[in-house]
Design a protein around this motif. Structure first.
Motif, PDB file in Angstrom:
ATOM      1  N   MET A 289       7.192  24.894   4.950  1.00  0.00           N
ATOM      2  CA  MET A 289       6.977  25.906   5.982  1.00  0.00           C
ATOM      3  C   MET A 289       8.261  26.694   6.205  1.00  0.00           C
ATOM      4  SD  MET A 289       4.704  23.675   8.673  1.00  0.00           S
ATOM      5  CE  MET A 289       3.809  22.228   8.054  1.00  0.00           C
ATOM      6  N   VAL A 290       8.091  27.982   6.448  1.00  0.00           N
ATOM      7  CA  VAL A 290       9.229  28.883   6.613  1.00  0.00           C
ATOM      8  C   VAL A 290       9.331  29.297   8.083  1.00  0.00           C
ATOM      9  CG1 VAL A 290      10.181  31.143   5.984  1.00  0.00           C
ATOM     10  CG2 VAL A 290       9.063  29.732   4.249  1.00  0.00           C
ATOM     11  N   VAL A 305      -4.336  27.652  21.221  1.00  0.00           N
ATOM     12  CA  VAL A 305      -4.509  27.049  19.892  1.00  0.00           C
ATOM     13  C   VAL A 305      -5.638  26.027  19.887  1.00  0.00           C
ATOM     14  CG1 VAL A 305      -2.184  27.474  19.054  1.00  0.00           C
ATOM     15  CG2 VAL A 305      -2.620  25.447  20.443  1.00  0.00           C
ATOM     16  N   GLY A 306      -6.544  26.128  20.863  1.00  0.00           N
ATOM     17  CA  GLY A 306      -7.745  25.307  20.841  1.00  0.00           C
ATOM     18  C   GLY A 306      -7.682  23.975  21.542  1.00  0.00           C
ATOM     19  N   PHE A 307      -6.578  23.665  22.219  1.00  0.00           N
ATOM     20  CA  PHE A 307      -6.470  22.405  22.960  1.00  0.00           C
ATOM     21  C   PHE A 307      -6.818  22.658  24.423  1.00  0.00           C
ATOM     22  CE2 PHE A 307      -3.511  21.523  19.405  1.00  0.00           C
ATOM     23  CZ  PHE A 307      -4.117  20.367  18.916  1.00  0.00           C
ATOM     24  N   ALA A 324      12.627  27.042  20.353  1.00  0.00           N
ATOM     25  CA  ALA A 324      11.382  26.986  19.585  1.00  0.00           C
ATOM     26  C   ALA A 324      11.460  27.883  18.357  1.00  0.00           C
ATOM     27  CB  ALA A 324      10.206  27.410  20.473  1.00  0.00           C
ATOM     28  N   MET A 325      10.995  27.366  17.218  1.00  0.00           N
ATOM     29  CA  MET A 325      10.986  28.118  15.968  1.00  0.00           C
ATOM     30  C   MET A 325       9.617  27.994  15.319  1.00  0.00           C
ATOM     31  SD  MET A 325      14.824  27.101  14.684  1.00  0.00           S
ATOM     32  CE  MET A 325      14.783  25.545  15.595  1.00  0.00           C
ATOM     33  N   ARG A 326       8.984  29.133  15.070  1.00  0.00           N
ATOM     34  CA  ARG A 326       7.613  29.156  14.556  1.00  0.00           C
ATOM     35  C   ARG A 326       7.566  28.782  13.079  1.00  0.00           C
ATOM     36  NH1 ARG A 326       2.773  31.282  16.025  1.00  0.00           N
ATOM     37  NH2 ARG A 326       3.638  32.427  17.814  1.00  0.00           N
ATOM     38  N   LEU A 327       6.603  27.915  12.730  1.00  0.00           N
ATOM     39  CA  LEU A 327       6.391  27.511  11.344  1.00  0.00           C
ATOM     40  C   LEU A 327       5.043  27.962  10.791  1.00  0.00           C
ATOM     41  CD1 LEU A 327       7.751  23.823  11.476  1.00  0.00           C
ATOM     42  CD2 LEU A 327       8.970  25.890  10.747  1.00  0.00           C
ATOM     43  N   SER A 328       4.129  28.378  11.649  1.00  0.00           N
ATOM     44  CA  SER A 328       2.822  28.836  11.178  1.00  0.00           C
ATOM     45  C   SER A 328       2.259  29.851  12.159  1.00  0.00           C
ATOM     46  CB  SER A 328       1.839  27.665  11.039  1.00  0.00           C
ATOM     47  OG  SER A 328       1.348  27.263  12.308  1.00  0.00           O
ATOM     48  N   THR A 329       1.314  30.658  11.661  1.00  0.00           N
ATOM     49  CA  THR A 329       0.625  31.605  12.530  1.00  0.00           C
ATOM     50  C   THR A 329      -0.264  30.873  13.521  1.00  0.00           C
ATOM     51  OG1 THR A 329       0.604  33.187  10.691  1.00  0.00           O
ATOM     52  CG2 THR A 329      -0.883  33.634  12.526  1.00  0.00           C
ATOM     53  N   SER A 330      -0.802  29.722  13.115  1.00  0.00           N
ATOM     54  CA  SER A 330      -1.763  28.989  13.937  1.00  0.00           C
ATOM     55  C   SER A 330      -1.118  28.206  15.069  1.00  0.00           C
ATOM     56  CB  SER A 330      -2.578  28.038  13.060  1.00  0.00           C
ATOM     57  OG  SER A 330      -1.741  27.079  12.437  1.00  0.00           O
ATOM     58  N   ALA A 394      -2.194  25.938   4.741  1.00  0.00           N
ATOM     59  CA  ALA A 394      -2.669  27.028   3.890  1.00  0.00           C
ATOM     60  C   ALA A 394      -1.520  27.990   3.595  1.00  0.00           C
ATOM     61  CB  ALA A 394      -3.816  27.771   4.574  1.00  0.00           C
ATOM     62  N   PRO A 395      -1.423  28.484   2.371  1.00  0.00           N
ATOM     63  CA  PRO A 395      -0.308  29.373   1.998  1.00  0.00           C
ATOM     64  C   PRO A 395      -0.211  30.641   2.835  1.00  0.00           C
ATOM     65  CG  PRO A 395      -1.429  28.557   0.048  1.00  0.00           C
ATOM     66  CD  PRO A 395      -2.271  28.165   1.224  1.00  0.00           C
ATOM     67  N   ASP A 396      -1.342  31.123   3.378  1.00  0.00           N
ATOM     68  CA  ASP A 396      -1.309  32.345   4.167  1.00  0.00           C
ATOM     69  C   ASP A 396      -1.215  32.082   5.665  1.00  0.00           C
ATOM     70  OD1 ASP A 396      -3.847  31.302   4.432  1.00  0.00           O
ATOM     71  OD2 ASP A 396      -4.879  33.230   4.275  1.00  0.00           O
ATOM     72  N   ASN A 397      -1.046  30.827   6.049  1.00  0.00           N
ATOM     73  CA  ASN A 397      -0.860  30.481   7.455  1.00  0.00           C
ATOM     74  C   ASN A 397       0.628  30.540   7.759  1.00  0.00           C
ATOM     75  OD1 ASN A 397      -0.943  29.531  10.062  1.00  0.00           O
ATOM     76  ND2 ASN A 397      -1.922  27.575   9.553  1.00  0.00           N
TER      77      ASN A 397
END
Length: 415
Positions: A289-290, A305-307, A324-330, A394-397
């Motif tokens: 993850m980037v 996020v659905g919780f 905080a550092m984001r690793l995914s869009t989700s 997922a690669p596009d997440n």
């Protein structure tokens, strides 16, 4: 001759003489100009019309009446067999457009980019070697937003990013002519690494090398999309070159089984930090993850996020999550945690899917693990999450195309 015949003869002679006089006056052949004001004026007009016209030939592009004109390179004025003396360009409401005549005075162009959906009028004057003036006028309308597309790209020009940062372009219209658009996008690295682009959808294309970028290299993105038809009747308007620098090679490895994170630089471990990953009920994604965003403090609401609980409210709503550092869009983050007991870090996985590091409320203590990792990380750094028991992200997440092997990645190219 009788009187009747004599009168008819005189009348005929008068008519003939009158015809001669009329013809003579029409050719300006009278000897006395004192009463010939019209004759003098006509002579002047004739002489002016007979003069040789200016040899200067002005060309305005786009041609008069054009629609869907480019906002970048379409507007231009050139002259042959002469030099430009004045060029003005303005919108129909009178707003002037700045521009500059070239040093040799044979061309002119606007100083900046034009606006979309705008009609412009251009007026140009030139003179030839004998000083005779020539004039040209034209008006055209630039491409509308409905008939054009742009690509929003990351990273930004002039930034320094981590080795995992891909070039990611999101288009504001669906692209059906992917090959033509991809031909207008070039990504190169000073390292010489081969770069391939992959279409995740009709509106997103990412570009990266097979392995992470080499530390210290410079990556250049060239967009030559001006006038490229991305879909039927929809044209590109961008023409620009941007570049960014790759920083030091930092890759961090989160092990949900040992509950430790190893931070490496150039393959050597520089720090080990206790972590708390996702609980057995809410496992953290695995994979490479980037980091795509950094926030010293941010709000995290489970509802986004659905919780949610039985009342539809978020299971958690923390308004001041530190470092905080984001690793995914989700919604996957690696972040500081001040609300959990210090004993969980390195011992228990308790989160809703994020990776937590010990921290303090207010994000103002530089001695915490959360603060250290935040200050020593940059956008584009890679965080590899392992042994969570969950599926690979997922690669596009997010910017996580590294989770696709090279053959699959290249198969997603339109070229």
């Amino acid at each position: 001759m009788t009187d009747g015949k004599r009168r008819r003869g005189l009348a005929a002679a008068s008519a003939l003489l009158g015809g001669v006089l009329v013809l003579s006056a029409c050719t300006g052949g009278g000897e006395d100009d004192s009463a010939g004001g019209d004759e003098t004026s006509q002579t002047t007009v004739d002489k002016a019309a007979a003069e040789k016209a200016s040899e200067a030939q002005i060309k305005i592009t786009p041609k008069d009446g054009s629609a869907n004109a480019s906002i970048n390179n379409s507007a231009a004025v050139t002259v042959s067999k002469g030099t430009l003396t004045e060029v003005t360009m303005a919108t129909v409401d009178g707003t002037e457009v700045s521009g500059e005549i070239s040093a040799d005075k044979t061309s002119w162009k606007p100083s900046g980019q034009l606006e979309r959906s705008t009609t412009y009028k251009v007026t140009a004057t030139a003179q030839d070697s004998e000083g005779r003036a020539a004039h040209e006028n034209a008006s055209f309308t630039t491409v509308s937003p409905a008939n054009s597309f742009i690509g929003t790209f990351t990273p930004d020009d002039g930034t320094t990013v981590g080795v995992g940062m891909p070039v990611s372009i999101n288009f504001d219209k669906e692209i059906t002519n992917k090959a033509d658009v991809q031909k207008g996008v070039t990504v190169t690295s000073s390292s010489g690494q081969e770069v391939a682009c992959h279409w995740f959808s009709t509106q997103r294309m990412d570009c990266r090398p097979e392995d992470y970028w080499q530390a210290g290299s410079t990556v250049t993105l060239k967009l030559a999309l001006d006038g490229v038809e991305g879909a039927e009747g929809v044209y590109g308007v961008q023409q620009k070159t941007v570049s960014f620098t790759i920083g030091r090679n930092q890759v961090s490895y989160v092990d949900a089984k040992t509950k430790q994170m190893k931070v490496t630089r150039d393959g050597k471990t520089v720090k080990t930090i206790p972590i708390s990953a996702g609980s057995p009920e809410n496992k953290t994604y695995e994979g490479q993850m980037v980091i795509s965003e950094k926030f010293k403090e941010t709000r995290m609401n489970g509802a986004t996020v659905g919780f949610t609980d039985d009342d539809g409210e978020g299971e958690y709503d923390i308004k001041d999550v530190p470092h905080a550092m984001r690793l995914s869009t989700s919604g996957t983050f690696i972040h500081g945690n001040y609300w959990g007991a210090k004993s969980i870090f390195g011992n228990a996985n308790t989160s809703h899917g994020c990776v937590g590091l010990a921290d303090t409320k207010g994000a103002d203590d530089p001695n915490t693990p959360g603060s250290w990792f935040y200050e020593n990380s940059m956008v584009g750094d890679v965080v590899v999450v392992q042994n969570t028991g969950d599926r690979t992200i997922a690669p596009d997440n997010g910017l996580n195309g590294w989770n696709m092997d090279w053959a699959q990645w290249k198969a997603g190219s339109a070229l």
